[in-house]
Design a protein around this motif. Structure first.
Motif, PDB file in Angstrom:
ATOM      1  N   PRO A 105       0.819  -1.216   0.000  1.00  0.00           N
ATOM      2  CA  PRO A 105       0.000   0.000   0.000  1.00  0.00           C
ATOM      3  C   PRO A 105       0.855   1.269   0.000  1.00  0.00           C
ATOM      4  O   PRO A 105       0.470   2.286  -0.589  1.00  0.00           O
ATOM      5  CB  PRO A 105      -0.816  -0.128   1.293  1.00  0.00           C
ATOM      6  CG  PRO A 105      -0.907  -1.607   1.518  1.00  0.00           C
ATOM      7  CD  PRO A 105       0.405  -2.161   1.052  1.00  0.00           C
ATOM      8  N   GLU A 155       1.669   3.304  -3.317  1.00  0.00           N
ATOM      9  CA  GLU A 155       0.736   4.313  -3.813  1.00  0.00           C
ATOM     10  C   GLU A 155       0.516   5.441  -2.806  1.00  0.00           C
ATOM     11  O   GLU A 155       0.322   6.594  -3.199  1.00  0.00           O
ATOM     12  CB  GLU A 155      -0.618   3.649  -4.134  1.00  0.00           C
ATOM     13  CG  GLU A 155      -0.559   2.602  -5.236  1.00  0.00           C
ATOM     14  CD  GLU A 155      -0.291   3.211  -6.608  1.00  0.00           C
ATOM     15  OE1 GLU A 155      -0.487   4.436  -6.766  1.00  0.00           O
ATOM     16  OE2 GLU A 155       0.116   2.442  -7.505  1.00  0.00           O
ATOM     17  N   LYS A 156       0.590   5.129  -1.528  1.00  0.00           N
ATOM     18  CA  LYS A 156       0.146   6.080  -0.504  1.00  0.00           C
ATOM     19  C   LYS A 156       1.249   6.980   0.043  1.00  0.00           C
ATOM     20  O   LYS A 156       0.991   8.138   0.388  1.00  0.00           O
ATOM     21  CB  LYS A 156      -0.493   5.316   0.667  1.00  0.00           C
ATOM     22  CG  LYS A 156      -1.763   4.587   0.299  1.00  0.00           C
ATOM     23  CD  LYS A 156      -2.162   3.561   1.350  1.00  0.00           C
ATOM     24  CE  LYS A 156      -2.468   4.156   2.687  1.00  0.00           C
ATOM     25  NZ  LYS A 156      -2.970   3.116   3.653  1.00  0.00           N
ATOM     26  N   TRP A 157       2.467   6.451   0.149  1.00  0.00           N
ATOM     27  CA  TRP A 157       3.477   7.189   0.898  1.00  0.00           C
ATOM     28  C   TRP A 157       4.035   8.365   0.096  1.00  0.00           C
ATOM     29  O   TRP A 157       4.649   8.202  -0.954  1.00  0.00           O
ATOM     30  CB  TRP A 157       4.616   6.255   1.324  1.00  0.00           C
ATOM     31  CG  TRP A 157       4.264   5.467   2.558  1.00  0.00           C
ATOM     32  CD1 TRP A 157       3.009   5.237   3.046  1.00  0.00           C
ATOM     33  CD2 TRP A 157       5.163   4.807   3.448  1.00  0.00           C
ATOM     34  NE1 TRP A 157       3.057   4.477   4.181  1.00  0.00           N
ATOM     35  CE2 TRP A 157       4.375   4.193   4.461  1.00  0.00           C
ATOM     36  CE3 TRP A 157       6.538   4.670   3.494  1.00  0.00           C
ATOM     37  CZ2 TRP A 157       4.935   3.454   5.501  1.00  0.00           C
ATOM     38  CZ3 TRP A 157       7.102   3.933   4.525  1.00  0.00           C
ATOM     39  CH2 TRP A 157       6.308   3.343   5.513  1.00  0.00           C
ATOM     40  N   TYR A 207       1.290  12.530   2.926  1.00  0.00           N
ATOM     41  CA  TYR A 207       0.688  11.431   3.684  1.00  0.00           C
ATOM     42  C   TYR A 207       1.353  11.302   5.052  1.00  0.00           C
ATOM     43  O   TYR A 207       0.661  11.128   6.080  1.00  0.00           O
ATOM     44  CB  TYR A 207       0.837  10.132   2.892  1.00  0.00           C
ATOM     45  CG  TYR A 207       0.231   8.920   3.563  1.00  0.00           C
ATOM     46  CD1 TYR A 207      -1.149   8.729   3.578  1.00  0.00           C
ATOM     47  CD2 TYR A 207       1.038   7.952   4.153  1.00  0.00           C
ATOM     48  CE1 TYR A 207      -1.713   7.599   4.169  1.00  0.00           C
ATOM     49  CE2 TYR A 207       0.479   6.820   4.750  1.00  0.00           C
ATOM     50  CZ  TYR A 207      -0.887   6.652   4.763  1.00  0.00           C
ATOM     51  OH  TYR A 207      -1.432   5.548   5.348  1.00  0.00           O
ATOM     52  N   ASP A 230       1.007  -0.389   5.992  1.00  0.00           N
ATOM     53  CA  ASP A 230       1.281   0.033   4.615  1.00  0.00           C
ATOM     54  C   ASP A 230       2.412  -0.741   3.950  1.00  0.00           C
ATOM     55  O   ASP A 230       2.711  -0.506   2.780  1.00  0.00           O
ATOM     56  CB  ASP A 230       1.629   1.528   4.589  1.00  0.00           C
ATOM     57  CG  ASP A 230       0.444   2.410   4.947  1.00  0.00           C
ATOM     58  OD1 ASP A 230      -0.700   1.915   4.871  1.00  0.00           O
ATOM     59  OD2 ASP A 230       0.661   3.583   5.303  1.00  0.00           O
TER      60      ASP A 230
END
Length: 292
Positions: free
Chosen positions: A42, A45-47, A51, A115
């Protein structure tokens, strides 16, 4: 790159099996960049800086800058601290020398642990200590090797970072500071002064640029110098040294060397730092039969 500095591109693999990784890189202790090791995380895409700011903005974080090592600070003692929210705002504004070094943010913010997952690449990763590193555009980490001689998977996020590596075999040319884990801090490894540091002409190393989501494998005891070409951050996953000799060196560093160095800094102050820097040149030139 300066004439005479031999830096080969670090090999790259888009993907690699556990078997091939162990046979081609871990066993012969060669570095590699794996471009798509974490695409199923995850975090891939997220870090981002935004974020992390959202999830950890209220945490106080230790900061280091590029000032020369002095007797005023202990081994790995931070220079200042601020809230993560304020620090990331600083990164967004432009170049800064402030960095976060070896910070256990995942312990401070357990939600971030969801994540990522530990990659199955044939290394016995120490799951207690995934560490994060942050830096602003232009900030640098001086040339050093790690105190624990770990095998390292260094995963980069948000931006671009340049990495210069040397294997342990090149230590004799790098002007290593005695009773320390660093080379002389006044060496610019992108444009060395060969009049002052002539042994560097013989050093053979590696270079690469890491982009978001790419993973650099650094074998045991490898020297590394990092430059943040843009603001960004990285995670290091560590595995204990496989070589017993390196394990003994790690134990010496952890339980003897760093405490001795802190004691001498307290006892002799800046004279101890100056002595070590002078000895780095004397010992390296003597070892390589260089007269100046």
């Amino acid at each position: 790159m300066a004439e005479g500095m031999v830096l080969a591109p670090i090999p790259r693999e888009k993907r690699i099996s556990k078997k091939d990784f162990r046979e081609k890189y871990v066993k012969p202790q060669k570095p590699v960049v794996i471009e798509q090791l974490i695409e199923d995380w995850p975090a891939y895409e997220k870090w981002s800086l935004e974020y992390i700011q959202e999830k950890a903005g209220d945490k106080m974080v230790p900061l280091f800058d590029d000032r020369p090592i002095s007797s005023k600070f202990k081994f790995n003692e931070p220079h200042t601290e601020m809230k993560m929210r304020e620090y990331i705002e600083l990164l967004k504004k432009g170049p800064t020398s402030y960095r976060i070094f070896l910070y256990h943010l995942l312990k401070e913010v357990p939600a971030l642990q969801k994540d990522f997952k530990f990659p199955k690449v044939g290394l016995r990763i120490l799951k207690q200590i995934p560490m994060l590193f942050f830096g602003g555009e232009g900030s640098k980490v001086f040339m050093h090797y790690d105190i624990d001689y770990a095998n390292i998977l260094h995963v980069h996020f948000h931006g671009k970072k340049r990495c210069i590596l040397f294997p342990p075999s090149e230590t004799r040319y790098l002007y290593k500071v005695p009773h320390a884990l660093i080379a002389r801090e006044d060496i610019d490894f992108t444009d060395p002064d060969y009049n002052k540091f002539p042994a560097l002409k013989n050093a053979k190393g590696y270079i690469t640029e890491l982009n978001h989501g790419e993973t650099l494998y650094m074998p045991e005891g490898y020297w590394h110098q990092m430059t943040y070409l843009t603001a960004g951050f990285s995670m290091s996953l560590r595995a204990a040294p496989r070589n017993l000799r390196n394990l003994s060196k790690a134990l010496y560093n952890l339980f003897i060397m760093r405490h001795f160095d802190n004691y001498m800094r307290k006892l002799k102050g800046q004279r101890w730092i100056d002595y070590k820097n002078e000895e780095a040149i004397k010992r390296t030139n003597k070892r390589n039969k260089i007269t100046q």
